[in-house]
Design a protein around this motif. Structure first.
Motif, PDB file in Angstrom:
ATOM      1  N   THR A   1     -16.959   2.353 -10.781  1.00 52.19           N
ATOM      2  CA  THR A   1     -16.356   1.850 -12.016  1.00 52.19           C
ATOM      3  C   THR A   1     -14.882   1.520 -11.803  1.00 52.19           C
ATOM      4  O   THR A   1     -14.402   0.467 -12.230  1.00 52.19           O
ATOM      5  CB  THR A   1     -16.516   2.877 -13.149  1.00 52.19           C
ATOM      6  N   ALA A   2     -14.158   2.412 -11.138  1.00 51.57           N
ATOM      7  CA  ALA A   2     -12.733   2.193 -10.880  1.00 51.57           C
ATOM      8  C   ALA A   2     -12.521   0.964 -10.001  1.00 51.57           C
ATOM      9  O   ALA A   2     -11.646   0.135 -10.272  1.00 51.57           O
ATOM     10  CB  ALA A   2     -12.113   3.425 -10.228  1.00 51.57           C
ATOM     11  N   MET A   3     -13.342   0.815  -8.963  1.00 51.88           N
ATOM     12  CA  MET A   3     -13.204  -0.329  -8.069  1.00 51.88           C
ATOM     13  C   MET A   3     -13.538  -1.641  -8.787  1.00 51.88           C
ATOM     14  O   MET A   3     -12.843  -2.643  -8.612  1.00 51.88           O
ATOM     15  CB  MET A   3     -14.092  -0.152  -6.832  1.00 51.88           C
ATOM     16  N   GLU A   4     -14.569  -1.628  -9.596  1.00 53.58           N
ATOM     17  CA  GLU A   4     -14.934  -2.840 -10.338  1.00 53.58           C
ATOM     18  C   GLU A   4     -13.831  -3.213 -11.322  1.00 53.58           C
ATOM     19  O   GLU A   4     -13.507  -4.382 -11.509  1.00 53.58           O
ATOM     20  CB  GLU A   4     -16.267  -2.668 -11.063  1.00 53.58           C
TER      21      GLU A   4
ATOM     22  N   ALA B   1       0.809  -1.220   0.000  1.00 55.39           N
ATOM     23  CA  ALA B   1       0.000   0.000   0.000  1.00 55.39           C
ATOM     24  C   ALA B   1       0.844   1.272   0.000  1.00 55.39           C
ATOM     25  O   ALA B   1       0.461   2.274  -0.604  1.00 55.39           O
ATOM     26  CB  ALA B   1      -0.944  -0.010   1.201  1.00 55.39           C
ATOM     27  N   ALA B   2       1.994   1.240   0.647  1.00 56.10           N
ATOM     28  CA  ALA B   2       2.839   2.433   0.731  1.00 56.10           C
ATOM     29  C   ALA B   2       3.304   2.917  -0.640  1.00 56.10           C
ATOM     30  O   ALA B   2       3.561   4.105  -0.824  1.00 56.10           O
ATOM     31  CB  ALA B   2       4.048   2.154   1.620  1.00 56.10           C
TER      32      ALA B   2
ATOM     33  N   ALA C   1      -7.661   3.982 -13.241  1.00 56.94           N
ATOM     34  CA  ALA C   1      -9.008   4.297 -13.735  1.00 56.94           C
ATOM     35  C   ALA C   1      -9.581   5.523 -13.041  1.00 56.94           C
ATOM     36  O   ALA C   1     -10.180   6.383 -13.687  1.00 56.94           O
ATOM     37  CB  ALA C   1      -9.933   3.094 -13.551  1.00 56.94           C
ATOM     38  N   GLY C   2      -9.391   5.616 -11.738  1.00 59.33           N
ATOM     39  CA  GLY C   2      -9.944   6.736 -10.984  1.00 59.33           C
ATOM     40  C   GLY C   2      -9.145   8.017 -11.126  1.00 59.33           C
ATOM     41  O   GLY C   2      -9.693   9.078 -11.444  1.00 59.33           O
TER      42      GLY C   2
ATOM     43  N   HIS D   1      -9.867   2.274  -2.169  1.00 58.83           N
ATOM     44  CA  HIS D   1     -11.082   3.079  -2.014  1.00 58.83           C
ATOM     45  C   HIS D   1     -10.762   4.399  -1.310  1.00 58.83           C
ATOM     46  O   HIS D   1     -11.171   5.473  -1.762  1.00 58.83           O
ATOM     47  CB  HIS D   1     -12.130   2.284  -1.226  1.00 58.83           C
ATOM     48  N   ASN D   2     -10.007   4.327  -0.226  1.00 61.54           N
ATOM     49  CA  ASN D   2      -9.646   5.542   0.520  1.00 61.54           C
ATOM     50  C   ASN D   2      -8.805   6.490  -0.323  1.00 61.54           C
ATOM     51  O   ASN D   2      -8.989   7.709  -0.271  1.00 61.54           O
ATOM     52  CB  ASN D   2      -8.900   5.174   1.801  1.00 61.54           C
TER      53      ASN D   2
END
Length: 189
Positions: free
Chosen positions: A164-167, A113-114, A154-155, A182-183
């Motif tokens: 849409t970005a998450m999917e 994540a970093a 995407a986002g 998401h965050n």
């Protein structure tokens, strides 16, 4: 991706014709979704990889590679391998193996994540743009970081809405990093 055939019957009330059309469509759908297809030169990639996602005909997302998996990707007609694993996760000289197999190789380490920062996603986008239209395989340990990078691209870069970005990310392997992605998408870029 499934293929749809439009079939018109001169006998719309004939239930046998309707059943035959439905069976033909089911057969076409199952053939289109098998991984042992002419597009992959007969290689069933789903049996080669533990983690395997196929969001479209030219995109393969998978887990870590070894010599056998590299050979399978080359046989399936892959032109580019994008590796998101950091060096300390690699157990062999992946770059050399990929190049020996006749494919291009790009290494963009994302160490969890970093490393999900805009500069990394811009570099990822640049690679994808360079090889647009080519058959590519993207991988990390499980596909999770690939999915995260796809969702953020995407986002942040394509202006897609959150859902849409998450999917898009999920279709490319996003799982454990879903909340983190998401965050990050909540913060305007």
């Amino acid at each position: 991706m499934t293929s749809q055939k439009k079939v018109t019957s001169t006998y719309p009330s004939d239930s046998t014709a309707v059943a035959d059309i439905a069976a033909a469509n089911d057969s076409a759908s199952s053939e289109a979704t098998t991984d042992n297809s002419p597009a992959d030169n007969g290689v069933d990639l789903a049996t080669v990889f533990d983690a395997y996602f196929r969001p479209d005909a030219n995109t393969i997302v998978c887990g870590a590679l070894d010599d056998e998996k590299v050979a399978s990707l080359a046989q399936a007609g892959v032109e580019l391998v994008i590796n998101l694993q950091p060096d300390d996760e690699l157990s062999f000289d992946e770059a050399a193996a990929v190049e020996r197999a006749g494919m291009h190789y790009e290494h963009l380490p994302i160490n969890g994540a970093a490393d999900l920062k805009q500069l990394k996603i811009l570099a990822f986008d640049n690679i994808l743009r360079q090889y647009h239209g080519k058959k590519i395989a993207m991988h990390c340990g499980s596909g999770n970081r690939v999915g995260a990078a796809i969702a953020l691209r995407a986002g942040w870069l394509r202006g897609r809405k959150m859902d849409t970005a998450m999917e898009r990310g999920r279709s490319h392997g996003l799982t454990k990093l879903e909340q983190e992605v998401h965050n990050r998408l909540l913060v305007p870029r």
